[in-house]
Design an enzyme around this catalytic site. Sequence first.
Site, PDB file in Angstrom:
ATOM      1  N   ARG A 138       0.812  -1.214   0.000  1.00 22.26           N
ATOM      2  CA  ARG A 138       0.000   0.000   0.000  1.00 22.26           C
ATOM      3  C   ARG A 138       0.841   1.257   0.000  1.00 22.26           C
ATOM      4  O   ARG A 138       0.584   2.200  -0.711  1.00 22.26           O
ATOM      5  CB  ARG A 138      -0.912   0.026   1.236  1.00 22.26           C
TER       6      ARG A 138
ATOM      7  N   SER B  35      -8.371  -3.324   6.911  1.00 19.38           N
ATOM      8  CA  SER B  35      -9.508  -3.869   7.673  1.00 19.38           C
ATOM      9  C   SER B  35      -9.641  -3.140   9.004  1.00 19.38           C
ATOM     10  O   SER B  35     -10.757  -2.818   9.436  1.00 19.38           O
ATOM     11  CB  SER B  35      -9.302  -5.361   7.952  1.00 19.38           C
TER      12      SER B  35
HETATM   13  P1  ADP Z   1      -2.523  -8.706   8.150  1.00 13.62           P
HETATM   14  O1  ADP Z   1      -3.336  -8.886   9.375  1.00 13.62           O
HETATM   15  O2  ADP Z   1      -1.490  -9.750   7.910  1.00 13.62           O
HETATM   16  O3  ADP Z   1      -2.021  -7.296   7.945  1.00 13.62           O
HETATM   17  P2  ADP Z   1      -4.607  -8.210   6.290  1.00 13.62           P
HETATM   18  O4  ADP Z   1      -5.765  -9.113   6.180  1.00 13.62           O
HETATM   19  O5  ADP Z   1      -4.851  -6.853   6.841  1.00 13.62           O
HETATM   20  O6  ADP Z   1      -3.504  -9.011   7.004  1.00 13.62           O
HETATM   21  O7  ADP Z   1      -3.984  -8.015   4.841  1.00 13.62           O
HETATM   22  C1  ADP Z   1      -3.430  -9.118   4.183  1.00 13.62           C
HETATM   23  C2  ADP Z   1      -2.626  -8.650   3.010  1.00 13.62           C
HETATM   24  O8  ADP Z   1      -3.506  -8.104   2.031  1.00 13.62           O
HETATM   25  C3  ADP Z   1      -1.644  -7.531   3.316  1.00 13.62           C
HETATM   26  O9  ADP Z   1      -0.435  -8.020   3.767  1.00 13.62           O
HETATM   27  C4  ADP Z   1      -1.506  -6.884   1.971  1.00 13.62           C
HETATM   28  O10 ADP Z   1      -0.614  -7.640   1.201  1.00 13.62           O
HETATM   29  C5  ADP Z   1      -2.891  -7.047   1.367  1.00 13.62           C
HETATM   30  N1  ADP Z   1      -3.718  -5.855   1.515  1.00 13.62           N
HETATM   31  C6  ADP Z   1      -4.486  -5.474   2.545  1.00 13.62           C
HETATM   32  N2  ADP Z   1      -5.113  -4.325   2.310  1.00 13.62           N
HETATM   33  C7  ADP Z   1      -4.731  -3.951   1.073  1.00 13.62           C
HETATM   34  C8  ADP Z   1      -5.004  -2.818   0.238  1.00 13.62           C
HETATM   35  N3  ADP Z   1      -5.804  -1.840   0.644  1.00 13.62           N
HETATM   36  N4  ADP Z   1      -4.423  -2.779  -0.980  1.00 13.62           N
HETATM   37  C9  ADP Z   1      -3.593  -3.761  -1.367  1.00 13.62           C
HETATM   38  N5  ADP Z   1      -3.273  -4.830  -0.630  1.00 13.62           N
HETATM   39  C10 ADP Z   1      -3.836  -4.929   0.562  1.00 13.62           C
END
Ligand code: ADP
Length: 175
Positions: free
Chosen positions: A90, A127
């Site tokens: 991001r 999230s």
């Molecule tokens: P974590 O709890 O490991 O951070 P997430 O579920 O929040 O996991 O996110 C998993 C993966 O999804 C992140 O590591 C990133 O690679 C991708 N991701 C999350 N949000 C975005 C976004 N807004 N744009 C692009 N990739 C995203």
Amino acid sequence: MKRVVCPGSFDPITHGHLDIIGRASEIYDEVVIAVLVNREKSSLFTVEERIEMINETVKGLKNVTVDSWSGLLVDYCRANSISAIVKGLRAVSDFDYELQMAQMNQELAGVETLFMATRPQYSFLSSSLVKEIATYGGDVSAHLPKTVLDLMQTRLAEVKSGSSADNKDDEKAGR
Ligand code: ADP
């Protein structure tokens, strides 16, 4: 056959995740979404609930499957003949940690990590931010699929009224 994994907590899945998953599914033969069980982190949804929500939102993508994993991601990759991890980047703030993880995973098991630049409209989306804004009544409808938004609002209302305890990720999932 090239099988890759998109790992994460997905608590809940957002359009940012879905963008990366959709783009990865156009490049690779098979994309596995791995919901990682994190015992340290409390979550809004159980692992089973998250899997159900993801299944619902990716049902149009024929080469995408959903699974969960509790343990090292590289062990999951080894056990499932997955050669690469696909992650969305991001902002620069993601980079330090992601680089460290990618290098460690390469060192541990020879598993490669491929980074995909997020579309600009999702670069601020996470999230946790969506949950925080929604908790205080903010409109996050542009950032989540409608089914996920509805479930999240119901759950947040339950949490607010005290009828749903915070999930310790895998408690309700029976792990
Ligand atoms: P974590 O709890 O490991 O951070 P997430 O579920 O929040 O996991 O996110 C998993 C993966 O999804 C992140 O590591 C990133 O690679 C991708 N991701 C999350 N949000 C975005 C976004 N807004 N744009 C692009 N990739 C995203």
